[in-house]
Design a protein around this motif. Structure first.
Motif, short mmCIF file in Angstrom:
data_model
loop_
_atom_site.label_atom_id
_atom_site.label_comp_id
_atom_site.label_asym_id
_atom_site.label_seq_id
_atom_site.Cartn_x
_atom_site.Cartn_y
_atom_site.Cartn_z
N GLY A 1 -3.64 -38.93 -48.48
CA GLY A 1 -2.41 -38.70 -47.72
C GLY A 1 -2.68 -37.96 -46.43
O GLY A 1 -2.12 -38.28 -45.37
N GLU A 2 -3.55 -36.95 -46.48
CA GLU A 2 -3.88 -36.19 -45.27
C GLU A 2 -4.63 -37.05 -44.26
O GLU A 2 -4.40 -36.97 -43.05
CB GLU A 2 -4.72 -34.97 -45.66
N ALA B 1 -13.91 -35.89 -34.89
CA ALA B 1 -14.54 -37.10 -35.42
C ALA B 1 -13.54 -38.25 -35.50
O ALA B 1 -13.83 -39.38 -35.08
CB ALA B 1 -15.13 -36.82 -36.80
N LEU B 2 -12.36 -37.97 -36.02
CA LEU B 2 -11.34 -39.01 -36.13
C LEU B 2 -10.84 -39.44 -34.75
O LEU B 2 -10.59 -40.63 -34.50
CB LEU B 2 -10.18 -38.53 -36.98
N GLN B 3 -10.70 -38.47 -33.84
CA GLN B 3 -10.22 -38.81 -32.50
C GLN B 3 -11.22 -39.74 -31.80
O GLN B 3 -10.82 -40.74 -31.17
CB GLN B 3 -10.03 -37.54 -31.67
N ASP C 1 -3.30 -38.07 -40.48
CA ASP C 1 -4.08 -37.82 -39.27
C ASP C 1 -4.18 -39.08 -38.41
O ASP C 1 -4.07 -39.02 -37.17
CB ASP C 1 -5.49 -37.35 -39.63
N ILE C 2 -4.42 -40.21 -39.05
CA ILE C 2 -4.57 -41.45 -38.29
C ILE C 2 -3.25 -41.84 -37.62
O ILE C 2 -3.23 -42.25 -36.46
CB ILE C 2 -5.11 -42.57 -39.19
N TYR C 3 -2.14 -41.70 -38.33
CA TYR C 3 -0.84 -41.98 -37.71
C TYR C 3 -0.64 -41.08 -36.49
O TYR C 3 -0.21 -41.54 -35.42
CB TYR C 3 0.29 -41.75 -38.71
N ARG C 4 -0.95 -39.80 -36.64
CA ARG C 4 -0.74 -38.86 -35.54
C ARG C 4 -1.63 -39.20 -34.34
O ARG C 4 -1.17 -39.19 -33.19
CB ARG C 4 -1.03 -37.44 -36.04
N ARG D 1 -10.68 -50.48 -41.45
CA ARG D 1 -9.53 -51.22 -42.00
C ARG D 1 -8.26 -50.37 -41.97
O ARG D 1 -7.18 -50.85 -41.66
CB ARG D 1 -9.82 -51.64 -43.44
N LEU D 2 -8.42 -49.09 -42.33
CA LEU D 2 -7.26 -48.21 -42.38
C LEU D 2 -6.68 -48.00 -40.98
O LEU D 2 -5.45 -48.10 -40.79
CB LEU D 2 -7.65 -46.87 -42.99
N ILE D 3 -7.52 -47.72 -40.00
CA ILE D 3 -7.04 -47.53 -38.64
C ILE D 3 -6.34 -48.79 -38.14
O ILE D 3 -5.26 -48.73 -37.53
CB ILE D 3 -8.19 -47.15 -37.70
#
Length: 323
Positions: free
Chosen positions: A233-234, A310-312, A238-241, A176-178
């Motif tokens: 916030g972090e 992992a996020l990438q 990261d997701i925005y970046r 949902r956040l992504i």
């Protein structure tokens, strides 16, 4: 060894089934829904609440990895949580016990401990919030009682935090956040200082197998979360970046956001629609889930995938699904 994996069509179950097969185990998948990877040696489709389904699943089995559970933050009542997560587990234990199946992995949750600002460990008192966490806590108690009565029992209780990764469902928190950031529908609520622990799927599976291969008699309980832990916030930064976007510099005060979300709560109760924004989800986003997984690392486990990778991987998979 023949291992029964309940919830084998789910997100975690699908990964676990594939890893067990890669490691040479015979695997029986069990789920209400189709979707279990076809690498399983046998698939039993049906409801574990039914005796005949349990009989078919446990036939010839040596071990059980129990993932099947009711879990969602909307649309499930307390009675269902306790029936699916506690009563069905009780029945499964009884049937396995009759057949002399004493090796277990039980996927519980950090929800059995409850949230908090200070780091919570395996030694922390259990103060679950909500029926999901309470039902998982009680199910853990069943397995501990079983182990006290049967010295042959070996049971790993694993408590992961929010699990994410490629293949995670559209109703899960990280998805949902992504998606909200990708579609420019995200506004930061609160100050972003809440601690949010997460568990990347590949790391969780590796942790499971690490503990399984080193299991001993009795019950061994471990929290699993990725390190380093971060704030909301972090995570948002990261997701925005990773999406190549610039995060807006504004945020909405928590009290104001909850008041606005009350409107969608009322609409949801009237229409039965699961709206993406609710007061409960806003509250949850701003509540610290600070869990300390140092015990498994002191036992020698090293997480193979770092947070950035992992996020990438997760963002790349997400983009592939929506393009």
């Amino acid at each position: 060894m023949r291992i029964v994996v309940t919830g084998s069509s789910g997100f975690i179950g699908s990964y676990l089934v594939k890893r067990l097969k890669d490691d040479g185990y015979t695997v029986v998948g069990v789920d209400r829904e189709p979707g279990t990877p076809d690498v399983v040696d046998r698939f039993v489709q049906g409801d574990l609440a039914q005796e005949q389904i349990r009989e078919r699943a446990l036939d010839g089995a040596d071990a059980v990895m129990h993932l099947a559970a009711a879990k969602d933050d909307w649309g499930i009542d307390d009675e269902t949580f306790f029936f699916e997560n506690l009563e069905v587990t009780r029945r499964l234990i009884a049937d396995a016990r009759e057949r002399g199946i004493h090796d277990w992995v039980f996927y519980s949750s950090v929800a059995a401990i409850g949230p908090g600002d200070e780091p919570r460990t395996e030694k922390s008192s259990l103060k679950p919030s909500g029926a999901y966490g309470a039902s998982k806590k009680e199910a853990e108690s069943l397995l501990r009682a079983y182990a006290e009565e049967e010295p042959e029992v070996s049971c790993i209780i694993l408590r992961p935090s929010v699990v994410f990764g490629p293949g995670n469902f559209s109703y899960t928190n990280v998805y949902r956040l992504i998606e909200a950031v990708r579609t420019n529908r995200f506004l930061m609520v609160g100050d972003g200082q809440a601690i949010k622990t997460t568990s990347y799927i590949e790391n969780l599976i590796e942790a499971t197998m690490y503990l399984w291969e080193r299991r001993s008699s009795g019950v061994q309980t471990y929290i699993y979360v990725d390190e380093p832990v971060r704030t909301t916030g972090e995570l948002v930064d990261d997701i925005y970046r990773l999406l190549g976007k610039t995060r807006p510099g504004i945020h909405i005060p928590l009290d104001l956001a909850k008041a606005v979300a009350w409107i969608s709560d009322v609409a949801a109760s009237v229409t039965g629609i699961n709206f993406p924004i609710t007061a409960a989800r806003i509250e949850k986003f701003n509540t610290s889930t600070n869990y300390d997984a140092s015990a498994i690392r002191e036992a020698g486990f090293e997480q193979p995938v770092e947070i950035e990778e992992a996020l990438q991987k997760t963002v790349n998979w997400h983009l592939d699904q929506v393009e």
